[in-house]
Design a protein around this motif. Structure first.
Motif, short mmCIF file in Angstrom:
data_model
loop_
_atom_site.label_atom_id
_atom_site.label_comp_id
_atom_site.label_asym_id
_atom_site.label_seq_id
_atom_site.Cartn_x
_atom_site.Cartn_y
_atom_site.Cartn_z
N ARG A 148 3.85 3.48 12.26
CA ARG A 148 3.73 3.22 10.82
C ARG A 148 5.04 2.75 10.18
O ARG A 148 5.03 2.00 9.21
CB ARG A 148 3.21 4.47 10.09
CG ARG A 148 4.19 5.63 10.15
CD ARG A 148 3.58 6.94 9.74
NE ARG A 148 3.65 7.09 8.30
CZ ARG A 148 3.52 8.24 7.66
NH1 ARG A 148 3.29 9.35 8.33
NH2 ARG A 148 3.61 8.29 6.37
N GLU A 177 2.95 -0.03 7.76
CA GLU A 177 2.04 0.81 6.98
C GLU A 177 1.96 0.34 5.53
O GLU A 177 0.88 0.23 4.96
CB GLU A 177 2.48 2.27 7.02
CG GLU A 177 1.55 3.16 6.21
CD GLU A 177 2.00 4.61 6.10
OE1 GLU A 177 1.15 5.47 5.83
OE2 GLU A 177 3.21 4.89 6.28
N ARG A 230 -3.21 10.39 15.15
CA ARG A 230 -2.20 10.55 14.11
C ARG A 230 -0.79 10.47 14.69
O ARG A 230 0.11 9.90 14.09
CB ARG A 230 -2.40 11.88 13.36
CG ARG A 230 -1.36 12.12 12.25
CD ARG A 230 -1.38 10.99 11.19
NE ARG A 230 -0.21 11.00 10.36
CZ ARG A 230 -0.23 11.22 9.04
NH1 ARG A 230 -1.35 11.45 8.42
NH2 ARG A 230 0.89 11.19 8.37
N ARG A 268 2.25 4.78 1.15
CA ARG A 268 2.39 5.43 2.45
C ARG A 268 1.70 6.78 2.43
O ARG A 268 1.70 7.47 1.42
CB ARG A 268 3.87 5.61 2.80
CG ARG A 268 4.55 4.27 3.00
CD ARG A 268 5.76 4.40 3.84
NE ARG A 268 6.92 4.77 3.03
CZ ARG A 268 8.07 5.13 3.55
NH1 ARG A 268 8.21 5.22 4.84
NH2 ARG A 268 9.08 5.43 2.77
N SER A 269 1.12 7.15 3.57
CA SER A 269 0.49 8.47 3.66
C SER A 269 1.59 9.51 3.85
O SER A 269 2.69 9.19 4.27
CB SER A 269 -0.50 8.51 4.82
OG SER A 269 0.12 8.15 6.03
N TYR A 318 0.84 -1.19 0.00
CA TYR A 318 0.00 0.00 0.00
C TYR A 318 0.87 1.24 0.00
O TYR A 318 2.00 1.23 0.48
CB TYR A 318 -0.91 0.00 1.23
CG TYR A 318 -1.89 -1.14 1.21
CD1 TYR A 318 -3.21 -0.94 0.81
CD2 TYR A 318 -1.52 -2.44 1.57
CE1 TYR A 318 -4.11 -1.99 0.78
CE2 TYR A 318 -2.41 -3.49 1.53
CZ TYR A 318 -3.71 -3.25 1.14
OH TYR A 318 -4.61 -4.29 1.10
N GLU A 349 -3.19 1.05 10.36
CA GLU A 349 -3.84 2.18 9.69
C GLU A 349 -4.27 3.16 10.77
O GLU A 349 -4.66 2.75 11.87
CB GLU A 349 -5.11 1.72 8.96
CG GLU A 349 -4.89 0.85 7.76
CD GLU A 349 -6.24 0.49 7.13
OE1 GLU A 349 -6.61 1.13 6.15
OE2 GLU A 349 -6.91 -0.41 7.69
N GLN A 350 -4.26 4.43 10.43
CA GLN A 350 -4.64 5.45 11.41
C GLN A 350 -6.08 5.24 11.92
O GLN A 350 -6.36 5.47 13.08
CB GLN A 350 -4.49 6.84 10.82
CG GLN A 350 -4.73 7.93 11.87
CD GLN A 350 -4.52 9.32 11.33
OE1 GLN A 350 -3.77 9.53 10.38
NE2 GLN A 350 -5.18 10.29 11.94
N PHE A 394 -0.12 6.84 15.26
CA PHE A 394 0.11 6.21 13.96
C PHE A 394 1.50 6.54 13.42
O PHE A 394 2.20 5.67 12.91
CB PHE A 394 -0.99 6.63 12.96
CG PHE A 394 -0.79 6.06 11.58
CD1 PHE A 394 -0.92 4.70 11.36
CD2 PHE A 394 -0.46 6.88 10.52
CE1 PHE A 394 -0.72 4.16 10.09
CE2 PHE A 394 -0.27 6.35 9.25
CZ PHE A 394 -0.40 4.99 9.04
N ARG A 451 -7.51 2.67 12.74
CA ARG A 451 -7.60 1.63 13.77
C ARG A 451 -6.80 1.98 15.03
O ARG A 451 -6.41 1.11 15.81
CB ARG A 451 -7.15 0.28 13.19
CG ARG A 451 -8.14 -0.23 12.13
CD ARG A 451 -7.97 -1.70 11.83
NE ARG A 451 -6.65 -2.07 11.37
CZ ARG A 451 -6.29 -2.19 10.10
NH1 ARG A 451 -7.16 -1.97 9.15
NH2 ARG A 451 -5.07 -2.54 9.78
N ASN A 505 -0.25 -2.46 5.17
CA ASN A 505 -1.59 -2.18 5.66
C ASN A 505 -1.90 -2.96 6.94
O ASN A 505 -3.06 -3.23 7.25
CB ASN A 505 -2.65 -2.45 4.59
CG ASN A 505 -3.82 -1.50 4.69
OD1 ASN A 505 -3.63 -0.33 4.98
ND2 ASN A 505 -5.01 -2.00 4.46
N THR A 515 -7.05 -6.88 14.81
CA THR A 515 -8.35 -6.44 14.31
C THR A 515 -9.30 -7.64 14.34
O THR A 515 -8.96 -8.70 13.78
CB THR A 515 -8.22 -5.89 12.86
OG1 THR A 515 -7.23 -4.86 12.86
CG2 THR A 515 -9.54 -5.35 12.36
#
Length: 166
Positions: free
Chosen positions: A54, A66, A47, A25-26, A23, A72-73, A50, A75, A69, A125
């Protein structure tokens, strides 16, 4: 290999999930003027948590949690006034043997980074791992976590997961 053999695991050379989805990255979080003002109390938010977790390295892949995945922020739940942090993480496959190690790495990163007043809940999760209950029980047990961190080999592996990649 004749007979099928067992699962992967650290050092066996076999990857459980050889081709994981990767995935994007933000971006980095912009720092606000309020956060830079030393006179204003800066509460810890999802945040910020995270951002701490991450970049933890996956034990099997040269990728971050991160990028896989796993974290994730959305969660991450934080209540600064109540001093609680809850992080749900999602293993890449339902039978991931690294789930406890990943959870331990997240927990250690938070223990090393947050003020001692915080109570941490690191868990899988719901519905994403075959041994979810057993892994969550281990991660919630302070004595078992402390004992795991006294194991020099295990601590070395956790530290590798937490070290910055060059």
């Amino acid at each position: 290999m004749v007979g099928g053999g067992g699962g992967g695991g650290v050092g066996s050379g076999l990857l459980e999930n050889a081709n994981p989805l990767i995935y994007e990255r933000s971006g980095e979080r912009p720092v606000t003027a309020g956060e830079e003002d030393e006179q204003v109390p800066d509460s810890i938010d999802a945040r910020e948590i995270f951002d701490l977790i991450r970049s933890i390295n996956d034990p099997e892949h040269p990728l971050t949690l991160e990028e896989l995945n796993v974290v994730e922020q959305v969660r991450v739940q934080v209540s600064d006034p109540e001093s609680t942090v809850a992080v749900a993480f999602t293993p890449t496959i339902p039978h991931c043997s690294m789930a406890t190690l990943i959870g331990l790495s997240i927990k250690v990163k938070l223990l090393r980074s947050l003020p001692q007043r915080f109570k941490m809940d690191v868990h899988i999760t719901p519905g994403t791992h075959a041994s979810e209950h057993a892994v969550n029980k281990q991660l919630a047990d302070k004595e078992r976590v402390a004992a795991a961190l006294e194991n020099t080999h295990l601590l070395e592996v956790v530290n590798q997961c937490l070290s910055a990649r060059s």
